[in-house]
Write an enzyme that holds these catalytic residues in place. Structure first.
Site, PDB file in Angstrom:
ATOM      1  N   LEU A 285      54.421  54.740  63.067  1.00  0.00           N
ATOM      2  CA  LEU A 285      55.339  55.225  62.021  1.00  0.00           C
ATOM      3  C   LEU A 285      55.690  54.134  61.013  1.00  0.00           C
ATOM      4  O   LEU A 285      55.610  52.939  61.317  1.00  0.00           O
ATOM      5  CB  LEU A 285      56.613  55.787  62.657  1.00  0.00           C
ATOM      6  CG  LEU A 285      57.520  54.888  63.508  1.00  0.00           C
ATOM      7  CD1 LEU A 285      58.373  53.957  62.676  1.00  0.00           C
ATOM      8  CD2 LEU A 285      58.410  55.751  64.381  1.00  0.00           C
TER       9      LEU A 285
ATOM     10  N   ALA B  71      48.196  45.758  44.209  1.00  0.00           N
ATOM     11  CA  ALA B  71      48.336  44.296  44.119  1.00  0.00           C
ATOM     12  C   ALA B  71      49.815  43.950  44.016  1.00  0.00           C
ATOM     13  O   ALA B  71      50.576  44.666  43.354  1.00  0.00           O
ATOM     14  CB  ALA B  71      47.575  43.790  42.903  1.00  0.00           C
TER      15      ALA B  71
ATOM     16  N   CYS C 297      56.417  44.247  60.696  1.00  0.00           N
ATOM     17  CA  CYS C 297      55.291  44.311  61.642  1.00  0.00           C
ATOM     18  C   CYS C 297      54.015  43.575  61.228  1.00  0.00           C
ATOM     19  O   CYS C 297      53.433  42.859  62.035  1.00  0.00           O
ATOM     20  CB  CYS C 297      54.954  45.770  61.936  1.00  0.00           C
ATOM     21  SG  CYS C 297      56.218  46.591  62.923  1.00  0.00           S
TER      22      CYS C 297
HETATM   23  N1  LIG Z   1      59.787  49.136  63.150  1.00  0.00           N
HETATM   24  C1  LIG Z   1      58.623  49.663  62.902  1.00  0.00           C
HETATM   25  O1  LIG Z   1      58.337  50.148  61.802  1.00  0.00           O
HETATM   26  C2  LIG Z   1      57.552  49.721  63.983  1.00  0.00           C
HETATM   27  C3  LIG Z   1      56.459  50.587  63.815  1.00  0.00           C
HETATM   28  C4  LIG Z   1      55.507  50.664  64.823  1.00  0.00           C
HETATM   29  C5  LIG Z   1      55.636  49.867  65.974  1.00  0.00           C
HETATM   30  N2  LIG Z   1      56.701  49.017  66.093  1.00  0.00           N
HETATM   31  C6  LIG Z   1      56.827  48.229  67.326  1.00  0.00           C
HETATM   32  O2  LIG Z   1      57.767  48.873  68.177  1.00  0.00           O
HETATM   33  C7  LIG Z   1      58.504  47.904  68.938  1.00  0.00           C
HETATM   34  C8  LIG Z   1      59.998  48.074  68.707  1.00  0.00           C
HETATM   35  O3  LIG Z   1      60.251  47.824  67.336  1.00  0.00           O
HETATM   36  P1  LIG Z   1      61.676  48.164  66.659  1.00  0.00           P
HETATM   37  O4  LIG Z   1      61.506  47.923  65.217  1.00  0.00           O
HETATM   38  O5  LIG Z   1      62.119  49.501  67.143  1.00  0.00           O
HETATM   39  O6  LIG Z   1      62.588  47.021  67.341  1.00  0.00           O
HETATM   40  P2  LIG Z   1      64.184  46.872  67.228  1.00  0.00           P
HETATM   41  O7  LIG Z   1      64.430  45.407  67.286  1.00  0.00           O
HETATM   42  O8  LIG Z   1      64.705  47.699  66.105  1.00  0.00           O
HETATM   43  O9  LIG Z   1      64.722  47.546  68.580  1.00  0.00           O
HETATM   44  C9  LIG Z   1      64.538  47.017  69.859  1.00  0.00           C
HETATM   45  C10 LIG Z   1      65.721  47.474  70.722  1.00  0.00           C
HETATM   46  O10 LIG Z   1      65.450  47.140  72.074  1.00  0.00           O
HETATM   47  C11 LIG Z   1      66.682  46.782  72.682  1.00  0.00           C
HETATM   48  N3  LIG Z   1      66.398  45.998  73.894  1.00  0.00           N
HETATM   49  C12 LIG Z   1      65.834  44.776  74.022  1.00  0.00           C
HETATM   50  N4  LIG Z   1      65.759  44.414  75.307  1.00  0.00           N
HETATM   51  C13 LIG Z   1      66.275  45.441  76.040  1.00  0.00           C
HETATM   52  C14 LIG Z   1      66.479  45.676  77.419  1.00  0.00           C
HETATM   53  N5  LIG Z   1      66.145  44.746  78.346  1.00  0.00           N
HETATM   54  N6  LIG Z   1      67.039  46.830  77.816  1.00  0.00           N
HETATM   55  C15 LIG Z   1      67.419  47.770  76.896  1.00  0.00           C
HETATM   56  N7  LIG Z   1      67.258  47.609  75.560  1.00  0.00           N
HETATM   57  C16 LIG Z   1      66.691  46.459  75.135  1.00  0.00           C
HETATM   58  C17 LIG Z   1      67.408  45.984  71.601  1.00  0.00           C
HETATM   59  O11 LIG Z   1      68.815  45.896  71.839  1.00  0.00           O
HETATM   60  C18 LIG Z   1      67.052  46.803  70.356  1.00  0.00           C
HETATM   61  O12 LIG Z   1      68.031  47.800  70.099  1.00  0.00           O
HETATM   62  C19 LIG Z   1      57.945  46.539  68.503  1.00  0.00           C
HETATM   63  O13 LIG Z   1      56.941  46.159  69.407  1.00  0.00           O
HETATM   64  C20 LIG Z   1      57.361  46.814  67.135  1.00  0.00           C
HETATM   65  O14 LIG Z   1      56.310  45.917  66.809  1.00  0.00           O
HETATM   66  C21 LIG Z   1      57.675  48.939  65.137  1.00  0.00           C
END
Ligand SMILES: NC(=O)c1ccc[n+]([C@@H]2O[C@H](COP(=O)([O-])OP(=O)(O)OC[C@H]3O[C@@H](n4cnc5c(N)ncnc54)[C@H](O)[C@@H]3O)[C@@H](O)[C@H]2O)c1
Length: 310
Positions: free
Chosen positions: A153, A255, A263
């Site tokens: 997403l 560009a 990400c």
């Molecule tokens: N943001 C994007 O657009 C996007 C798109 C595709 C994939 N991703 C991937 O998805 C993953 C998450 O990204 P995000 O942007 O949602 O991250 P984020 O930082 O917004 O959210 C991560 C959440 O995990 C929680 N967390 C961490 N450790 C925890 C634990 N032990 N127990 C419970 N909760 C815990 C944090 O408090 C936080 O709320 C990453 O690997 C990212 O690369 C992100």
């Protein structure tokens, strides 16, 4: 299906809200109690069009629950998604997997009945093997399968992207796990979204290959922009001209200041590190991109153009 999402950040919250909207019973867990209280009050900690309405309507219908109690949420779940952050690790740029492994340890102690443990976080090849090893070490008796289901997403269009994905990637060789994952995504499958079943390692690499390819397109058109400035051509017309070609496509050919966001830079760095770890340090796509994640190597023209677009 009983679905638990661990990590209620951008990806976890959008995934949890949309999966509840498909009709499943979803519990979203986060260790940040302030975030959980905010969500339980029906307020959304991020700006994402349409998300508030979906969260509030599913809260009201009792299909969506927010909690900090991980163990309780995992017990009896059919699927537990790991959606915690995987930022760049200090020093070598690899993905920091400490949150993923911590969650795996916490999940292990609470598993009950057959459960699929799904990594939705973007994780390097082999992470699923390590998650499986961690859980098995702590719980020899557990009945589980670790599945890779990367998320594609875009922030700002997250609800649309989750509900109308170009594809759903399910990485597992376990037939029972495939059935559970397919059931969760059934409304999307009925809506013609292709489900691409692969091995777990292949699914993990698909996410990095996709992001590196998008970064490559941006980088490529920026280098063509440098050349356009030298030769008096118009890069926007060049981009349109090549974008008409179905083999190339018009997207990610604008560009500008170079690729960024939460990400692409971290995922490109992690892919380069994976290539190095597997003795492919001169992998040409990775080498080309490395110069774009390290500002010291920018050409003066590129620097000027980046300043212009910032
Ligand atoms: N943001 C994007 O657009 C996007 C798109 C595709 C994939 N991703 C991937 O998805 C993953 C998450 O990204 P995000 O942007 O949602 O991250 P984020 O930082 O917004 O959210 C991560 C959440 O995990 C929680 N967390 C961490 N450790 C925890 C634990 N032990 N127990 C419970 N909760 C815990 C944090 O408090 C936080 O709320 C990453 O690997 C990212 O690369 C992100």
């Amino acid at each position: 299906m009983q679905v638990t999402i661990i990590g209620t950040g951008y990806v976890g919250l959008v995934s949890g809200a949309c999966i509840a909207d498909f009709g499943h019973q979803v519990t979203c867990v986060d260790k940040d109690s302030t975030k959980i209280s905010t969500l339980n009050a029906g307020e959304i900690p991020i700006f994402e069009p349409g998300l508030g309405d979906i969260v509030r309507s599913n809260l009201k219908q009792g299909r969506l629950v927010f909690t900090t109690a991980l163990g309780e949420a995992v017990r009896g779940a059919d699927a537990v998604f790991i959606a915690v952050g995987t930022p760049s690790r200090r020093g070598d740029g690899h993905a920091d997997l400490s949150h993923v492994y911590q969650v795996a340890r916490e999940i292990a102690t609470a598993l009950e009945g057959f459960t699929i443990v799904v990594t939705k976080s973007t994780v390097p090849v082999g992470t699923g093997d390590e998650v499986e090893r961690i859980i098995r070490e702590l719980r020899q008796d557990a009945d589980f399968a670790v599945v890779s289901n990367p998320e594609f997403l875009r922030e700002g269009a997250a609800i649309h992207d989750f509900k109308h994905p170009d594809r759903i990637v399910i990485g597992t060789d376990d037939e029972h796990a495939k059935k559970v994952a397919a059931e969760i995504y059934r409304p999307l499958y009925l809506n013609q979204a292709p489900i691409h079943y692969t091995s777990r390692r292949t699914a993990e690499l698909i996410k990095y290959a996709a992001n590196a390819f998008l970064a490559t397109k941006i980088t490529f058109i920026n280098e063509i922009a440098d050349l356009c400035e030298r030769v008096g051509a118009d890069v926007q017309e060049v981009a349109r001209g090549i974008g008409f070609d179905n083999r190339i496509g018009p997207k990610f050919l604008h560009a500008g200041p170079g690729f960024g966001g939460s990400c692409l830079p971290k995922d490109v760095r992690a892919l380069i590190k994976t290539a190095q770890d597997h003795r492919l340090p001169e992998c040409c796509a990775a080498r080309r991109l490395r110069s774009w994640v390290s500002p010291s190597s920018l050409t003066p023209t590129t620097c000027a153009r980046r300043r212009l677009f910032h």
